[in-house]
Scaffold this motif. Sequence first.
Motif, PDB file in Angstrom:
ATOM      1  N   LYS A   1       4.347   8.271   5.347  1.00  0.00           N
ATOM      2  CA  LYS A   1       5.683   8.865   5.435  1.00  0.00           C
ATOM      3  C   LYS A   1       6.741   7.775   5.423  1.00  0.00           C
ATOM      4  O   LYS A   1       7.726   7.836   4.686  1.00  0.00           O
TER       5      LYS A   1
ATOM      6  N   ASP B   1       7.146   6.326   2.078  1.00  0.00           N
ATOM      7  CA  ASP B   1       7.423   7.295   1.037  1.00  0.00           C
ATOM      8  C   ASP B   1       6.317   7.337  -0.023  1.00  0.00           C
ATOM      9  O   ASP B   1       6.575   7.270  -1.228  1.00  0.00           O
TER      10      ASP B   1
ATOM     11  N   THR C   1       3.686   9.733   0.260  1.00  0.00           N
ATOM     12  CA  THR C   1       2.920  10.974   0.417  1.00  0.00           C
ATOM     13  C   THR C   1       2.682  11.712  -0.905  1.00  0.00           C
ATOM     14  O   THR C   1       1.698  12.407  -1.055  1.00  0.00           O
ATOM     15  N   GLU C   2       3.577  11.499  -1.866  1.00  0.00           N
ATOM     16  CA  GLU C   2       3.451  12.203  -3.160  1.00  0.00           C
ATOM     17  C   GLU C   2       2.327  11.636  -4.036  1.00  0.00           C
ATOM     18  O   GLU C   2       1.886  12.287  -4.969  1.00  0.00           O
ATOM     19  N   CYS C   3       1.900  10.401  -3.752  1.00  0.00           N
ATOM     20  CA  CYS C   3       0.962   9.799  -4.720  1.00  0.00           C
ATOM     21  C   CYS C   3      -0.367   9.365  -4.101  1.00  0.00           C
ATOM     22  O   CYS C   3      -1.015   8.446  -4.597  1.00  0.00           O
TER      23      CYS C   3
ATOM     24  N   GLN D   1       5.588   0.797  -6.110  1.00  0.00           N
ATOM     25  CA  GLN D   1       4.662   1.686  -5.393  1.00  0.00           C
ATOM     26  C   GLN D   1       3.391   0.933  -5.006  1.00  0.00           C
ATOM     27  O   GLN D   1       2.891   1.079  -3.896  1.00  0.00           O
TER      28      GLN D   1
END
Length: 252
Positions: A118, A121, A123-125, A137
């Motif tokens: 979290k 940032d 959490t999407e991948c 990333q």
Amino acid sequence: MLSFNHVSLTYTNGKTEVHALDDINLKIEKGKRYAVIGPSGCGKTSLLFLMAGLLSPTEGEILLYGKQLDGPYRGMALILQEYGLLPWKTVWENAALGLALRKVPQTEVNCILEPVFKELDLTECLNRYPSQLSGGQKQRVALARALALQPEILLMDEPLSALDALTRENLQKLILEIIIKHKITCVLVTHSIEEAVFLGQEIIILSARPGHIRTVVSNPAQGSEGFRHDLRFHEKCTEIRSLLEAPCNDRQ
Ligand SMILES: Nc1ncnc2c1ncn2[C@@H]1O[C@H](COP(=O)(O)OP(=O)(O)OP(=O)(O)O)[C@@H](O)[C@H]1O
């Protein structure tokens, strides 16, 4: 927490010797942020590997909380330049790697990683592979892996050098927020004067090889709100640049 007393390092490969570091005396204090800068090949990475317990000094001693450092310490995490991600593992698996090596139970791993993902940032991948990520990333996954270990001291070897300028600045800001929030002691090796000034409360300047400490510059305004746009930031960059450009006479 960590002190170097008259530490020298010479690499020996057969008959060839490379004197990498010479008579390093240094104290790393708990909760402080350090940047190490110096000419290419002066021994910055070697210094970091000594701190990590991955190399041993040829002369002198390194003490951690007063005791000789004799190998990697659990409270330390190291982030390398090329991210160190395993291409066949997902983001989640890569971030969990350090915890898996420490045999932390799966349920605990989930609890530790969730807030880290979290914060960074990511959490999407979580199910993506490194090849499906941008450079920024990938670096955040490397950071997640290090933070998951809840380190007391975070060692970073040019972690952002492969990134474009804007991504680099954003990640510098994120790293700073995280190390301040979690009160992590931090040592960053960098070639970038701006990065050293943005992230280092103390800036350690090494001479050309064999690297020794030319000077340690205090940077008291580091970490203050809006520092990057502050006159003190630009003045400190100029000071560090002139120290790096000045001829090194301190050993004569
Ligand atoms: N395993 C090794 N065997 C022999 N020499 C080595 C070894 N590792 C590093 N060196 C040499 O020791 C010196 C210091 O290397 P190190 O990588 O610590 O410098 P650096 O300041 O991090 O370099 P750069 O800024 O280019 O990343 C260099 O001359 C390097 O070639």
